[in-house]
Scaffold this active site. Structure first.
Site, PDB file in Angstrom:
ATOM      1  N   CYS A  30       0.881  -1.181   0.000  1.00  0.00           N
ATOM      2  CA  CYS A  30       0.000   0.000   0.000  1.00  0.00           C
ATOM      3  C   CYS A  30       0.906   1.214   0.000  1.00  0.00           C
ATOM      4  CB  CYS A  30      -1.030  -0.045   1.126  1.00  0.00           C
ATOM      5  SG  CYS A  30      -0.472  -0.556   2.748  1.00  0.00           S
ATOM      6  N   SER A  31       0.971   1.968   1.070  1.00  0.00           N
ATOM      7  CA  SER A  31       1.902   3.094   1.105  1.00  0.00           C
ATOM      8  C   SER A  31       2.222   3.452   2.548  1.00  0.00           C
ATOM      9  CB  SER A  31       1.322   4.308   0.383  1.00  0.00           C
ATOM     10  OG  SER A  31       1.064   3.992  -0.960  1.00  0.00           O
TER      11      SER A  31
END
Lengths: 191, 227
Positions: free
Chosen positions: A100-101
């Site tokens: 994801c981040s």
């Protein structure tokens, strides 16, 4: 979707949630101001400058990042367990979240777009030297590049190496020279 | 799940494109979506999985906060907080065209249960001290399991089947693979495992690169002397 369509969709959700009393517009404004003004890489830079000037603090920071940054009183989340990794003459560290981040908000703020985009997430685990070159960062061949993929709730921050000529400068001056990208590990600080 | 979100090692995305003097939020709606997420709280693992279930084309096209928006809408509908028709109707009243695509949304919802209870604080830690001892010790060689699950997991595909060394023990943490599906927290031991680049990419990797990644105990098997 275009930005205008997403804006409409977001407005539809916000108006319905507001009517149901599930979100509060004033609190939304406060959250946005807080992340715009108070949460950002200037917080991580304080940590780095302190570590450069205070060997005891640096040792504590590398041993237990979460406990060491506690004394700064940062908020903003995503540092339940912060691991700080130190760049040395033999090792250069760089951080990513391929799934994801994930990013240590309380010390670095919210991540920049490139950190969240597919190019960085896909490539830096396979060809970090090539990616770093695109940031203008050449890592010598005899330095190991250590990539950290933050796939769980541990968050990583790089302690960049201080250029030798900066020794003896004040905390505030040092902190002003520490870039966000050096704490992600895509940049090396230079004189 | 083997979704588009699992980007590690994929080819073809081109150059990294940093933006000079980037603002925290580029658009007002991005900031509103971010703040709504924080205010609503809830199960972070389900939120992540809602984003992973977005179709690949929208995942790439809608950018980061567009994915958050789609994930948020999914959660609100799946939890019964809002109905799809009332969202569509409200968007139409605000000026959306009736043929506008909805926010990037998964079409596949089998096996996604509502939370047993809502966590009031999304930013609360997922660390859960465990009575049980960790199966692996520092220095142990482990192999990431070759598993491909349809649901949520935090083991990226690029480490599957690869052998690395345990370099960090982190105790127990909420296990996302269960928690994302409403099956409780099911805490598991978490490790940092370091892989040589050759173990991941064969001869296709760069020289003198290592990769460290956090993996839960159920993702790993011990490598014995015969391996």
């Amino acid at each position: 979707m275009t930005d205008s369509r997403m804006a409409l969709r977001a407005e539809a959700l916000e108006s319905l949630l507001t009517e149901k009393g599930l979100v509060d517009a004033d609190r939304i404004d406060e959250t946005i101001s807080f992340y715009n003004e108070r949460v950002g890489p200037m917080n991580g830079a304080q940590v780095v400058a302190r570590a450069w000037r205070d060997a005891d603090f640096k040792a504590r920071l590398l041993a237990d990042g979460t406990a060491a940054i506690d004394e700064f009183g940062f908020s903003g989340g995503q540092v339940d367990k912060l691991v700080v990794v130190e760049n040395t003459p033999g090792t250069h560290n760089v951080v990513v979240c391929t799934l994801c981040s994930c990013y240590p908000w309380a010390v670095l703020g919210l991540p920049p777009r490139w950190y969240k985009d597919p190019a960085y997430r896909s490539r830096v685990v396979r060809e970090p030297r090539a990616v770093l070159k695109e940031f203008g960062t050449a890592i010598p061949g005899d330095t190991t590049v250590q990539v950290w993929d933050s796939s769980a709730e541990i968050r990583y921050m790089v302690l960049p190496a201080m250029p030798l000529s900066w020794a003896g400068q004040s905390h505030d001056i040092l902190a002003s020279k520490v870039s966000r990208d050096s704490m992600i590990g895509v940049q090396v600080l230079l004189d | 799940m083997d979704g588009i979100h699992d980007l590690g090692g994929k080819h073809g995305f081109g150059a990294v494109n940093p933006e000079a003097n980037e603002p925290v939020f580029h658009e007002r709606w991005e900031a509103r979506v971010f703040a709504m997420y924080l205010q609503l709280g809830g199960n972070l693992d389900r939120s992540r999985h809602a984003i992973e279930r977005i179709d690949p084309i929208s995942y790439l096209a809608d950018t980061y906060y567009g994915r958050w928006l789609g994930g948020l809408e999914t959660r609100l509908v799946e939890d019964g907080v809002l109905s799809q028709s009332e969202i569509n109707e409200r968007a139409r009243v605000l000026g959306a065209h009736s043929d506008d695509r909805v926010a990037a949304r998964p079409s596949f919802t089998r096996g996604h249960l509502p939370d047993e209870k809502q966590s009031p604080d999304r930013l609360g830690t997922a660390e859960r001290p465990l009575e049980t001892s960790p199966r692996f010790a520092l220095g142990d060689w482990v192999r990431a399991r070759i598993t491909s699950v349809e649901g949520h997991t935090r083991m990226p595909a690029y480490v599957r089947g690869c052998i690395g060394q345990v370099i960090g023990l982190h105790g127990g943490w909420v296990f996302p693979d269960r928690h994302a599906h409403g099956h409780g927290e099911g805490a598991e031991h978490l490790y940092t495992v370091r892989f040589a680049t050759e173990a991941l990419w064969g001869s296709g990797g760069e020289e003198d690169v290592e990769l460290s990644i956090d993996l839960f105990e159920p993702y790993l098997d011990m490598v014995d002397g015969d391996d």
